[in-house]
Structures are given as C-alpha cells and as structure tokens.
Motif scaffolding. Structure first.
Motif, short mmCIF file in Angstrom:
data_model
loop_
_atom_site.label_atom_id
_atom_site.label_comp_id
_atom_site.label_asym_id
_atom_site.label_seq_id
_atom_site.Cartn_x
_atom_site.Cartn_y
_atom_site.Cartn_z
N ASN A 283 0.81 -1.22 0.00
CA ASN A 283 0.00 0.00 0.00
C ASN A 283 0.84 1.27 0.00
O ASN A 283 0.31 2.36 0.22
N ALA A 284 2.14 1.16 -0.20
CA ALA A 284 2.99 2.35 -0.19
C ALA A 284 2.59 3.31 -1.30
O ALA A 284 2.25 2.91 -2.41
N SER A 285 2.62 4.60 -0.97
CA SER A 285 2.26 5.63 -1.95
C SER A 285 3.47 6.50 -2.27
O SER A 285 4.45 6.54 -1.52
N VAL A 286 3.38 7.18 -3.38
CA VAL A 286 4.43 8.12 -3.80
C VAL A 286 3.79 9.46 -4.10
O VAL A 286 2.58 9.55 -4.33
N LEU A 287 4.60 10.50 -4.09
CA LEU A 287 4.10 11.82 -4.44
C LEU A 287 3.60 11.82 -5.88
O LEU A 287 4.15 11.13 -6.74
N CYS A 288 2.59 12.64 -6.13
CA CYS A 288 2.20 12.84 -7.53
C CYS A 288 3.34 13.54 -8.25
O CYS A 288 4.23 14.13 -7.62
N ALA A 289 3.35 13.48 -9.56
CA ALA A 289 4.49 13.97 -10.34
C ALA A 289 4.78 15.45 -10.08
O ALA A 289 5.95 15.85 -9.96
N GLU A 290 3.74 16.26 -9.97
CA GLU A 290 3.95 17.70 -9.75
C GLU A 290 4.60 17.97 -8.40
O GLU A 290 5.54 18.76 -8.28
N ASP A 291 4.10 17.29 -7.35
CA ASP A 291 4.67 17.48 -6.02
C ASP A 291 6.08 16.91 -5.94
O ASP A 291 6.94 17.46 -5.24
N ALA B 139 14.91 15.83 -14.96
CA ALA B 139 14.87 15.34 -16.34
C ALA B 139 14.07 14.04 -16.44
O ALA B 139 13.28 13.85 -17.38
N ALA B 140 14.26 13.14 -15.46
CA ALA B 140 13.55 11.85 -15.49
C ALA B 140 12.05 12.04 -15.29
O ALA B 140 11.23 11.39 -15.97
N LEU B 141 11.66 12.93 -14.37
CA LEU B 141 10.24 13.18 -14.13
C LEU B 141 9.56 13.76 -15.37
O LEU B 141 8.46 13.34 -15.75
N ILE B 142 10.23 14.72 -15.99
CA ILE B 142 9.63 15.36 -17.17
C ILE B 142 9.59 14.37 -18.34
O ILE B 142 8.62 14.33 -19.11
N ALA B 143 10.63 13.56 -18.48
CA ALA B 143 10.64 12.56 -19.56
C ALA B 143 9.56 11.51 -19.36
O ALA B 143 8.93 11.07 -20.33
N LYS B 144 9.32 11.11 -18.11
CA LYS B 144 8.35 10.06 -17.84
C LYS B 144 6.91 10.56 -17.98
O LYS B 144 6.07 9.88 -18.57
N TYR B 145 6.63 11.74 -17.44
CA TYR B 145 5.23 12.20 -17.39
C TYR B 145 4.87 13.14 -18.52
O TYR B 145 3.70 13.25 -18.86
N GLY B 146 5.85 13.82 -19.09
CA GLY B 146 5.63 14.63 -20.28
C GLY B 146 4.40 15.52 -20.22
O GLY B 146 4.25 16.35 -19.34
N ASP B 147 3.49 15.30 -21.16
CA ASP B 147 2.28 16.14 -21.26
C ASP B 147 1.31 15.93 -20.10
O ASP B 147 0.36 16.70 -19.94
N GLN B 148 1.52 14.89 -19.30
CA GLN B 148 0.63 14.66 -18.16
C GLN B 148 0.89 15.66 -17.03
O GLN B 148 0.05 15.86 -16.16
N LEU B 149 2.06 16.27 -17.03
CA LEU B 149 2.40 17.24 -15.99
C LEU B 149 1.54 18.48 -16.12
O LEU B 149 1.38 19.04 -17.21
N SER B 150 1.01 18.94 -15.01
CA SER B 150 0.27 20.20 -14.98
C SER B 150 1.23 21.31 -14.56
O SER B 150 1.51 21.47 -13.36
N TRP B 151 1.73 22.07 -15.51
CA TRP B 151 2.67 23.13 -15.18
C TRP B 151 1.99 24.28 -14.45
O TRP B 151 2.62 24.99 -13.66
N ASP B 152 0.71 24.45 -14.69
CA ASP B 152 -0.03 25.46 -13.93
C ASP B 152 -0.04 25.09 -12.44
O ASP B 152 0.14 25.95 -11.57
#
Length: 215
Positions: A10-18, A44-57
C-alpha cells in the motif's frame, strides 16, 4: 494527491507535480545546490516520464504558494542549461518574476559542479558569519546561532511550552561549546586564506542563499 506506487503493497508516492517541487526545494533550500547533478537528473527523469501529463499550472502555482518558486526556477533553469531539458514557455511566463539572471546561473553552475567537499565542513551559519561586513552583523549572527530556535506551530502538534530559565541557560552553554569546538579553526583558516578556493566556495553559497531568500 499521493498515488499508489504499485511496488510495495500500500505504499504511496508523491504525484508527479509534487515530486518535481520537492526535488527543486530540497536541492536549493535544504542543500544550496550541493548535491551535484542528481537533482537535475531527477527533474529530467520526471519530465521525460510524465511529459504532457504534468500540470505546469499546478507546479508554478504551488511553488508560489509554498514560497519555493525561486528554487524551482533555479533548478529548472539549470536542468535546461546543463541537460537540455525542455521547459514549456508557459512555465517560464509564470516564473518570470523570479527567473535567475545569467550571472547567477554561472555562479550556480560553478557551485553545483564543485567537488571540493566544503559542504560537509562549513554550515550556512558559519558561511554568513565569515562574510559579515561589520562587527554588529557578526554579533547578531552569533546570537542567532546561540539562541534556541522558536519553532512556529504548524497546527499538526501541540505548541511546546517555553523552556525554564535554567534550562535555557544550559542550552545556550551547550550550544556555545559546540560552536567553539566546530567553527573558530575553520573561520580563522578562511580569514587568512583570502584568495583560497574555500573562500570562493563560501562566497558563492552565500550569494545563492541570499538570492533564494529574495535579499
């Protein structure tokens, strides 16, 4: 906003933005860019993995709300400068007021790539004391280092009771002994080696810390 990792029960991780914000704040506010290239590689790895899914706003608005927008702008700028990471223009527009200058980026790059090992020897308080321009400023910094820190109540835990006078004096005495053992030889060493690489290291870190604070 945490998400299940799918790797350990049940371990969780931060969402990509956080996670991205954490990497930037940890590298700057906590470590003054003294972790080498690892934080930039994480970005670089976070942006490469999540790409357009990232909410920059969401990234930029949370950075402002958490008062870490300068650190975010600095790490993103270095990731773009050194690793070629593509940062959307809308992110730069939101961070325009705190985007670092070219001269600061040169200073940050030199500090990031410094391998002298001074980070373990000199704390940020010692660095500020070394660079203080007046006796009054030095005395103020010494007192701030000696006096017990008053933590603000986050609402997550009870507010601690103020220490008794005897306990406060004992804490001051123990703190003074610790500082006397740790810092004077180092400060004397830096003071007499005015053109040393050590002095340049401290001056760079002080400049970066002042910019991150908005001074």
């Amino acid at each position: 906003r945490a998400r299940p990792s799918g790797l350990a029960g049940n371990a969780s991780v931060l969402c990509a933005e956080d996670a991205l914000l954490h990497v930037c704040a940890h590298a700057t506010s906590s470590h003054h860019l003294e972790l080498g290239l690892r934080p930039l590689c994480d970005v670089a790895a976070l942006i490469a993995k999540y790409g357009d899914q990232l909410s920059w706003d969401a990234i930029t608005s949370r950075a402002v709300a958490w008062r870490c927008e300068r650190g975010v702008a600095l790490v993103l700028s270095l990731a773009q400068r050194l690793l070629g990471v593509e940062i959307p223009e809308r992110a730069w527009q939101a961070l325009a007021a705190v985007r670092p200058s070219d001269s600061l980026l040169v200073c940050a790059e030199e500090h990031l790539l410094d391998t002298s090992g001074m980070a373990a020897a000199v704390g940020s308080a010692a660095g500020r004391l070394f660079s203080a321009s007046s006796l009054r400023e030095r005395l103020r910094l010494v007192w701030r280092s000696l006096a017990p820190r008053q933590e603000t109540d986050s609402g997550l835990s009870p507010t601690p009771h103020p220490p008794e006078p005897a306990a406060r004096m004992a804490a001051l005495f123990r703190r003074a002994l610790y500082l006397i053992r740790r810092y004077p030889p180092l400060l004397v060493h830096l003071a007499f080696r005015r053109r040393s690489a050590d002095r340049s290291y401290i001056n760079r870190r002080n400049a970066l810390a002042a910019w991150l604070r908005g001074d």
